[in-house]
Design a protein around this motif. Sequence first.
Motif, PDB file in Angstrom:
ATOM      1  N   GLY A   5       0.533  -0.983  -0.217  1.00  0.00           N
ATOM      2  CA  GLY A   5      -0.559   0.139  -0.024  1.00  0.00           C
ATOM      3  C   GLY A   5       0.954   1.041   0.132  1.00  0.00           C
ATOM      4  N   LEU A   6       0.590   2.064  -0.804  1.00  0.00           N
ATOM      5  CA  LEU A   6       1.230   3.655  -0.474  1.00  0.00           C
ATOM      6  C   LEU A   6       0.293   3.997  -0.799  1.00  0.00           C
ATOM      7  CD1 LEU A   6       3.305   3.135  -4.741  1.00  0.00           C
ATOM      8  CD2 LEU A   6       3.805   2.238  -2.230  1.00  0.00           C
ATOM      9  N   THR A   7       0.535   5.088   0.684  1.00  0.00           N
ATOM     10  CA  THR A   7      -0.727   5.726   0.855  1.00  0.00           C
ATOM     11  C   THR A   7       0.094   7.559   1.824  1.00  0.00           C
ATOM     12  OG1 THR A   7      -0.389   5.411   3.643  1.00  0.00           O
ATOM     13  CG2 THR A   7      -2.096   4.262   2.213  1.00  0.00           C
ATOM     14  N   SER A  15       2.571   8.793  -6.882  1.00  0.00           N
ATOM     15  CA  SER A  15       1.718   8.433  -7.783  1.00  0.00           C
ATOM     16  C   SER A  15       3.515   8.319  -8.988  1.00  0.00           C
ATOM     17  CB  SER A  15       1.864   9.419  -8.441  1.00  0.00           C
ATOM     18  OG  SER A  15       0.119   9.757  -8.301  1.00  0.00           O
ATOM     19  N   THR A  16       4.032   9.105  -8.720  1.00  0.00           N
ATOM     20  CA  THR A  16       5.757   8.828  -9.126  1.00  0.00           C
ATOM     21  C   THR A  16       6.166   6.910  -9.014  1.00  0.00           C
ATOM     22  OG1 THR A  16       6.035  10.818  -8.423  1.00  0.00           O
ATOM     23  CG2 THR A  16       8.001   9.835  -9.410  1.00  0.00           C
ATOM     24  N   THR A  17       6.432   6.876  -7.352  1.00  0.00           N
ATOM     25  CA  THR A  17       6.234   5.054  -7.212  1.00  0.00           C
ATOM     26  C   THR A  17       5.785   4.336  -7.392  1.00  0.00           C
ATOM     27  OG1 THR A  17       7.637   6.760  -4.970  1.00  0.00           O
ATOM     28  CG2 THR A  17       7.100   4.469  -5.101  1.00  0.00           C
ATOM     29  N   ALA A  18       4.342   4.992  -7.283  1.00  0.00           N
ATOM     30  CA  ALA A  18       3.817   3.653  -8.326  1.00  0.00           C
ATOM     31  C   ALA A  18       4.184   3.279  -9.670  1.00  0.00           C
ATOM     32  CB  ALA A  18       1.895   4.542  -8.992  1.00  0.00           C
ATOM     33  N   LYS A  19       4.591   4.821 -10.420  1.00  0.00           N
ATOM     34  CA  LYS A  19       4.849   4.468 -11.778  1.00  0.00           C
ATOM     35  C   LYS A  19       6.113   3.603 -12.108  1.00  0.00           C
ATOM     36  CE  LYS A  19       2.824   8.901 -13.281  1.00  0.00           C
ATOM     37  NZ  LYS A  19       2.984  10.381 -13.560  1.00  0.00           N
ATOM     38  N   LYS A 104       2.805 -11.556  -8.532  1.00  0.00           N
ATOM     39  CA  LYS A 104       3.195 -11.793  -7.004  1.00  0.00           C
ATOM     40  C   LYS A 104       3.235 -10.465  -5.969  1.00  0.00           C
ATOM     41  CE  LYS A 104       6.863 -15.395  -8.490  1.00  0.00           C
ATOM     42  NZ  LYS A 104       5.953 -16.522  -8.974  1.00  0.00           N
ATOM     43  N   VAL A 105       2.687 -10.120  -6.576  1.00  0.00           N
ATOM     44  CA  VAL A 105       2.966  -8.167  -6.006  1.00  0.00           C
ATOM     45  C   VAL A 105       2.215  -7.612  -6.182  1.00  0.00           C
ATOM     46  CG1 VAL A 105       4.238  -6.307  -5.339  1.00  0.00           C
ATOM     47  CG2 VAL A 105       5.764  -8.256  -4.943  1.00  0.00           C
ATOM     48  N   ALA A 106       1.644  -6.555  -6.008  1.00  0.00           N
ATOM     49  CA  ALA A 106       0.265  -6.082  -6.169  1.00  0.00           C
ATOM     50  C   ALA A 106       0.353  -4.447  -5.260  1.00  0.00           C
ATOM     51  CB  ALA A 106      -1.220  -5.879  -6.142  1.00  0.00           C
ATOM     52  N   VAL A 107       0.278  -3.382  -5.735  1.00  0.00           N
ATOM     53  CA  VAL A 107       0.766  -2.151  -5.596  1.00  0.00           C
ATOM     54  C   VAL A 107      -1.294  -1.245  -4.988  1.00  0.00           C
ATOM     55  CG1 VAL A 107       1.257   0.509  -5.715  1.00  0.00           C
ATOM     56  CG2 VAL A 107       3.064  -2.107  -5.689  1.00  0.00           C
TER      57      VAL A 107
END
Length: 112
Positions: A5-7, A15-19, A104-107
């Motif tokens: 989770g990115l919060t 958003s940058t990290t998610a990209k 294996k990973v989801a954000v």
Amino acid sequence: MFVLGLTGSLGMGKSTTAKFFAGEGVPVYDADAAVHRLYEGEAVPLIEAAFPGTTEGGRVDREKLGARVIGDAAAIAKLEAIVHPLVAKARERFLAEAEKGGAKVAVLDIPL
């Protein structure tokens, strides 16, 4: 599957990290984008019923809706009671699809 989770608040780099993750092929769920899709689809009739005159052309008019709810805690709670369950369902669909696809990973990119 590991769910990351990115919060955080506006401008903290979610958003940058998610990209970066998306660029590596990791499935990313963007809660803001989910709300925008809901405001052009599934949430429209529910919001119109609760806040008449806040939709136009099959989509939520964010300015009109904002004018109706900003500064009114009861109205915001009413809107959240409509939108939050829909966002949760969309998030669960995303996670199920990611897992089914073998991720294996989801954000989850979810602002505070």
